[in-house]
Motif scaffolding. Structure first.
Motif, PDB file in Angstrom:
ATOM      1  N   UNK A  10       0.843  -1.187   0.000  1.00 12.01           N
ATOM      2  CA  UNK A  10       0.000   0.000   0.000  1.00 12.01           C
ATOM      3  C   UNK A  10       0.883   1.243   0.000  1.00 12.01           C
ATOM      4  N   UNK A  11       0.277   2.384  -0.321  1.00 11.85           N
ATOM      5  CA  UNK A  11       1.043   3.636  -0.333  1.00 11.85           C
ATOM      6  C   UNK A  11       1.684   3.903   1.023  1.00 11.85           C
ATOM      7  N   UNK A  12       0.962   3.598   2.085  1.00 12.54           N
ATOM      8  CA  UNK A  12       1.497   3.820   3.425  1.00 12.54           C
ATOM      9  C   UNK A  12       2.732   2.982   3.697  1.00 12.54           C
ATOM     10  N   UNK A  13       2.783   1.768   3.147  1.00 16.91           N
ATOM     11  CA  UNK A  13       3.963   0.930   3.306  1.00 16.91           C
ATOM     12  C   UNK A  13       5.176   1.533   2.621  1.00 16.91           C
ATOM     13  N   UNK A  14       4.970   2.080   1.417  1.00 16.76           N
ATOM     14  CA  UNK A  14       6.074   2.721   0.699  1.00 16.76           C
ATOM     15  C   UNK A  14       6.531   3.989   1.415  1.00 16.76           C
ATOM     16  N   UNK A  15       5.590   4.731   1.982  1.00 12.03           N
ATOM     17  CA  UNK A  15       5.964   5.919   2.756  1.00 12.03           C
ATOM     18  C   UNK A  15       6.758   5.530   3.997  1.00 12.03           C
ATOM     19  N   UNK A  16       6.427   4.373   4.583  1.00 10.22           N
ATOM     20  CA  UNK A  16       7.181   3.897   5.742  1.00 10.22           C
ATOM     21  C   UNK A  16       8.630   3.606   5.352  1.00 10.22           C
ATOM     22  N   UNK A  17       8.829   3.009   4.178  1.00 11.29           N
ATOM     23  CA  UNK A  17      10.189   2.777   3.686  1.00 11.29           C
ATOM     24  C   UNK A  17      10.935   4.103   3.512  1.00 11.29           C
ATOM     25  N   UNK A  18      10.239   5.105   2.961  1.00 10.23           N
ATOM     26  CA  UNK A  18      10.871   6.410   2.764  1.00 10.23           C
ATOM     27  C   UNK A  18      11.229   7.058   4.097  1.00 10.23           C
ATOM     28  N   UNK A  19      10.374   6.887   5.093  1.00  9.68           N
ATOM     29  CA  UNK A  19      10.653   7.448   6.409  1.00  9.68           C
ATOM     30  C   UNK A  19      11.914   6.830   6.998  1.00  9.68           C
ATOM     31  N   UNK A  20      12.018   5.510   6.878  1.00 15.63           N
ATOM     32  CA  UNK A  20      13.223   4.822   7.371  1.00 15.63           C
ATOM     33  C   UNK A  20      14.451   5.307   6.609  1.00 15.63           C
ATOM     34  N   UNK A  21      14.307   5.467   5.296  1.00 19.08           N
ATOM     35  CA  UNK A  21      15.428   5.955   4.479  1.00 19.08           C
ATOM     36  C   UNK A  21      15.851   7.354   4.909  1.00 19.08           C
ATOM     37  N   UNK A  22      14.863   8.210   5.173  1.00 20.24           N
ATOM     38  CA  UNK A  22      15.193   9.560   5.610  1.00 20.24           C
ATOM     39  C   UNK A  22      15.902   9.575   6.954  1.00 20.24           C
ATOM     40  N   UNK A  23      15.531   8.659   7.848  1.00 20.57           N
ATOM     41  CA  UNK A  23      16.136   8.630   9.180  1.00 20.57           C
ATOM     42  C   UNK A  23      17.544   8.037   9.163  1.00 20.57           C
ATOM     43  N   UNK A  24      17.752   7.014   8.323  1.00 19.97           N
ATOM     44  CA  UNK A  24      19.064   6.344   8.316  1.00 19.97           C
ATOM     45  C   UNK A  24      20.009   6.910   7.265  1.00 19.97           C
ATOM     46  N   UNK A  25      19.490   7.773   6.381  1.00 24.66           N
ATOM     47  CA  UNK A  25      20.350   8.403   5.393  1.00 24.66           C
ATOM     48  C   UNK A  25      20.609   7.581   4.155  1.00 24.66           C
ATOM     49  N   UNK A  26      20.062   6.405   4.053  1.00 21.88           N
ATOM     50  CA  UNK A  26      20.215   5.569   2.864  1.00 21.88           C
ATOM     51  C   UNK A  26      19.020   4.632   2.781  1.00 21.88           C
ATOM     52  N   UNK A  27      18.695   4.199   1.557  1.00 27.30           N
ATOM     53  CA  UNK A  27      17.495   3.362   1.401  1.00 27.30           C
ATOM     54  C   UNK A  27      17.680   1.951   1.940  1.00 27.30           C
ATOM     55  N   UNK A  28      16.556   1.329   2.283  1.00 29.78           N
ATOM     56  CA  UNK A  28      16.573  -0.083   2.656  1.00 29.78           C
ATOM     57  C   UNK A  28      16.955  -0.886   1.415  1.00 29.78           C
ATOM     58  N   UNK A  29      17.757  -1.936   1.564  1.00 26.95           N
ATOM     59  CA  UNK A  29      18.159  -2.736   0.395  1.00 26.95           C
ATOM     60  C   UNK A  29      16.969  -3.120  -0.483  1.00 26.95           C
TER      61      UNK A  29
END
Length: 367
Positions: free
Chosen positions: A310-329
């Motif tokens: 869902x869109x919310x799941x993809x936004x959750x990935x982006x939030x994690x990416x923003x916090x850690x400075x790099x995308x999830x694999x």
């Protein structure tokens, strides 16, 4: 339920999917991001049109839709380092694209209410009938449910006091309930052609107010409308209606998480939604407006939930990416999304089968 209204309801659902995916599509194209697919539905392609950059398609299973990007398309001729690929854009740009579908559905719902007041008018006269309708029993563990009250019941009297046919009927009933915390209240209930006597014991909630766990609505129908006093009244009334419906929908989803066993049976799939929408529209065509807005709001809230696929799941990935400075694999993201998609499709198929089996026409075959 006529075939016309069934098809009209299906058309409404298809329109809402188009609105949602169009939100993603426009948010990407207006930012100059490459888009190579715009599909309504999933599975085999029934119809397609190849534009200069984007393929537009209608697919076999109408359980949603998607906007595709050439980022991971092995046949794409766009260089991997192209700055206009979605994956190469900053987190904020990608978040705008992902959330645009939800925003589009909410904006569309508001303008449906604008259209309702513009086309039909503003309710001016309500023909009250005796009693108060119970549209929904909020929980199977509520005092009302335990007492045997069901959705669709009409409460005619409380503790021997007739509620009458007026706008004060709901207030009178609420006063009786609130004045009798933890004490039995005798209700006279109309259910179809029968009248029943029910005893319900209101329970005190966290706010100190006694309740029985039902929604209440006036018994009757609107019999007259007036022309709105200018466009600003239309905008204001639409905003009030949108806010009320949005809050009610959010509370419903909150109940799904906090009281899942009691609420799960009320979750409806496409078949049930079409049945309910067609039934409402066939009895009163005007209800197609609020029905469309309600489904659009539901679609927005469902998609913003932080669930895989869902869109919310993809936004959750982006939030994690923003916090850690790099995308999830990428592999992890793909595995999570694929698993979520399978589960959602499985749920969709289950709801379709369940709701189809509950249709009156289907049940008659086994009688």
């Amino acid at each position: 339920m006529s075939l016309f209204w069934t098809l009209a309801t299906i058309a409404v659902l298809a329109l809402l999917i188009v609105v949602h995916e169009l939100g993603h599509f426009l948010a990407a194209r207006l930012q100059g991001i490459h888009v190579n697919r715009f599909s309504i539905g999933f599975g085999p392609i029934l119809w397609k049109y190849q534009g200069p950059e984007t393929e537009y398609a209608i697919r076999a299973f109408p359980l949603g839709g998607f906007v595709g990007f050439p980022d991971d398309d092995p046949d794409s001729e766009i260089p991997p380092n192209d700055p206009n690929l979605l994956r190469n854009r900053p987190v904020l740009d990608r978040a705008i694209v992902i959330s645009a579908g939800v925003i589009a559905n909410l904006i569309f719902a508001y303008f449906v209410f604008v259209a309702q007041y513009s086309v039909i008018g503003v309710p001016e006269k309500f023909d009250f009938q005796p009693g108060v309708i119970v549209p929904e029993v909020t929980s199977q563990e509520s005092p009302a449910a335990l007492a045997g009250i069901k959705s669709g019941d009409i409460i005619l009297a409380a503790d021997g006091q007739e509620l009458g046919a007026s706008e004060q009927a709901i207030r009178t009933l609420m006063d009786v309930i609130r004045d009798n915390p933890n004490d039995p209240v005798d209700l006279k209930v109309q259910r179809g052609e029968r009248q029943l006597q029910v005893s319900v014991t209101p329970k005190i909630g966290d706010d100190g107010v006694a309740r029985i766990g039902v929604q209440l609505a006036p018994n009757g129908s609107i019999t007259a409308y007036r022309r709105p006093n200018g466009f600003f009244e239309v905008l204001g009334l639409a905003a009030e209606q949108f806010q009320s419906m949005f809050v009610t929908t959010v509370n419903g989803f909150w109940s799904l998480f906090t009281d899942f066993p009691s609420v799960a049976s009320k979750v409806a799939g496409p078949v049930k939604i079409v049945e309910q929408g067609a039934g409402l529209a066939s009895s009163n065509a005007n209800t197609l407006f609020p029905f469309t807005a309600i489904i659009s709001i539901n679609l927005a809230i469902i998609n913003i939930l932080p669930l895989p696929a869902l869109d919310g799941g993809q936004l959750a990935f982006l939030l994690v990416e923003g916090l850690r400075g790099k995308p999830i694999p990428t592999r992890i993201q793909e595995n999570v999304m694929q698993t979520g998609l399978v589960l959602l499709l499985g749920l969709g198929i289950f709801l379709i089968v369940r709701d189809t089996a509950q249709l009156e026409v289907f049940q008659r075959l086994f009688q």
